[in-house]
Design an enzyme around this catalytic site. Sequence first.
Site, PDB file in Angstrom:
ATOM      1  N   HIS A  85       0.744  -1.280   0.151  1.00 49.11           N
ATOM      2  CA  HIS A  85       0.092   0.199   0.191  1.00 49.11           C
ATOM      3  C   HIS A  85       0.849   1.492  -0.019  1.00 49.11           C
ATOM      4  O   HIS A  85       2.074   0.940   0.046  1.00 49.11           O
ATOM      5  CB  HIS A  85      -0.820   0.178   0.842  1.00 49.11           C
ATOM      6  CG  HIS A  85      -0.784   0.172   2.710  1.00 49.11           C
ATOM      7  ND1 HIS A  85       0.914   0.293   3.248  1.00 49.11           N
ATOM      8  CD2 HIS A  85      -0.197  -1.213   3.664  1.00 49.11           C
ATOM      9  CE1 HIS A  85       1.347   0.500   3.953  1.00 49.11           C
ATOM     10  NE2 HIS A  85       0.527  -0.962   4.095  1.00 49.11           N
TER      11      HIS A  85
HETATM   12  P1  TYD Z   1      -1.645  -2.665   7.460  1.00 45.74           P
HETATM   13  O1  TYD Z   1      -0.535  -1.776   7.855  1.00 45.74           O
HETATM   14  O2  TYD Z   1      -2.444  -3.120   6.958  1.00 45.74           O
HETATM   15  O3  TYD Z   1      -0.454  -3.937   7.424  1.00 45.74           O
HETATM   16  P2  TYD Z   1      -0.128  -4.734   6.147  1.00 45.74           P
HETATM   17  O4  TYD Z   1      -0.293  -3.690   5.360  1.00 45.74           O
HETATM   18  O5  TYD Z   1       1.631  -5.355   6.578  1.00 45.74           O
HETATM   19  O6  TYD Z   1      -1.204  -6.023   6.070  1.00 45.74           O
HETATM   20  O7  TYD Z   1      -2.066  -3.535   9.112  1.00 45.74           O
HETATM   21  C1  TYD Z   1      -2.225  -5.144   9.882  1.00 45.74           C
HETATM   22  C2  TYD Z   1      -4.055  -3.810  10.507  1.00 45.74           C
HETATM   23  O8  TYD Z   1      -3.141  -3.403  11.803  1.00 45.74           O
HETATM   24  C3  TYD Z   1      -5.001  -3.254   9.992  1.00 45.74           C
HETATM   25  O9  TYD Z   1      -6.548  -3.969  10.344  1.00 45.74           O
HETATM   26  C4  TYD Z   1      -4.920  -2.035  10.405  1.00 45.74           C
HETATM   27  C5  TYD Z   1      -3.715  -2.143  12.101  1.00 45.74           C
HETATM   28  N1  TYD Z   1      -3.104  -1.406  12.698  1.00 45.74           N
HETATM   29  C6  TYD Z   1      -3.222  -1.006  13.932  1.00 45.74           C
HETATM   30  O10 TYD Z   1      -4.746  -1.087  14.735  1.00 45.74           O
HETATM   31  N2  TYD Z   1      -2.765   0.123  14.046  1.00 45.74           N
HETATM   32  C7  TYD Z   1      -1.191   0.393  13.214  1.00 45.74           C
HETATM   33  O11 TYD Z   1      -0.389   0.945  13.607  1.00 45.74           O
HETATM   34  C8  TYD Z   1      -1.027  -0.651  12.125  1.00 45.74           C
HETATM   35  C9  TYD Z   1       0.815  -0.706  11.206  1.00 45.74           C
HETATM   36  C10 TYD Z   1      -2.274  -1.196  12.155  1.00 45.74           C
END
Ligand code: TYD
Length: 154
Positions: free
Chosen positions: A52
Amino acid sequence: MSLNDALIIDLPKIEDPRGNLSIIEEEKNIPFKIERSYWIYDVPGGQKRGGHAFKEQQEFIVALSGSFDVVVDDGLEKKIFSLNRSYYGLYIPAGLWRQMENFSTNSLAMVLSSTQFSEDDYIRDYADFINHANQELKDKINKCRRHLSEDVYE
Ligand code: TYD
């Protein structure tokens, strides 16, 4: 945002026979204030994370343990940064697509972020990202045009 704006930054390393020590101070070693830190660990073999972009969030990623690759994409080209030492990291400004992959066993990825968590800041769809990158480019071109016409008429 261009790929050239994503940079490896070397961190101070204090070598010591008792074990080495490295440091990150906000707005000194990295170009933003740290609002949040999170880390990615226990990644099963072959898994990828973080496909992303962010509209506002800048980040700094360090491989505190093990190794992984960060693929950064500005919509025109991609660059792979291999992180495998805890005395340097990758600065990624807002507006670039990035994916983390090739995690080694027991790797630990620390991410320092310039913003608090906001789902609204994410661009999760690649086509949306391309539109966003194109719009950014158009805005830049228009700004340059305005500057040029101001210079001509001054
Ligand atoms: P995400 O940033 O989408 O991780 P990736 O792109 O590696 O899959 O985060 C995964 C999940 O965690 C998403 O539901 C959002 C949550 N999240 C939080 O609640 N707080 C945060 O600081 C981060 C980074 C993620």
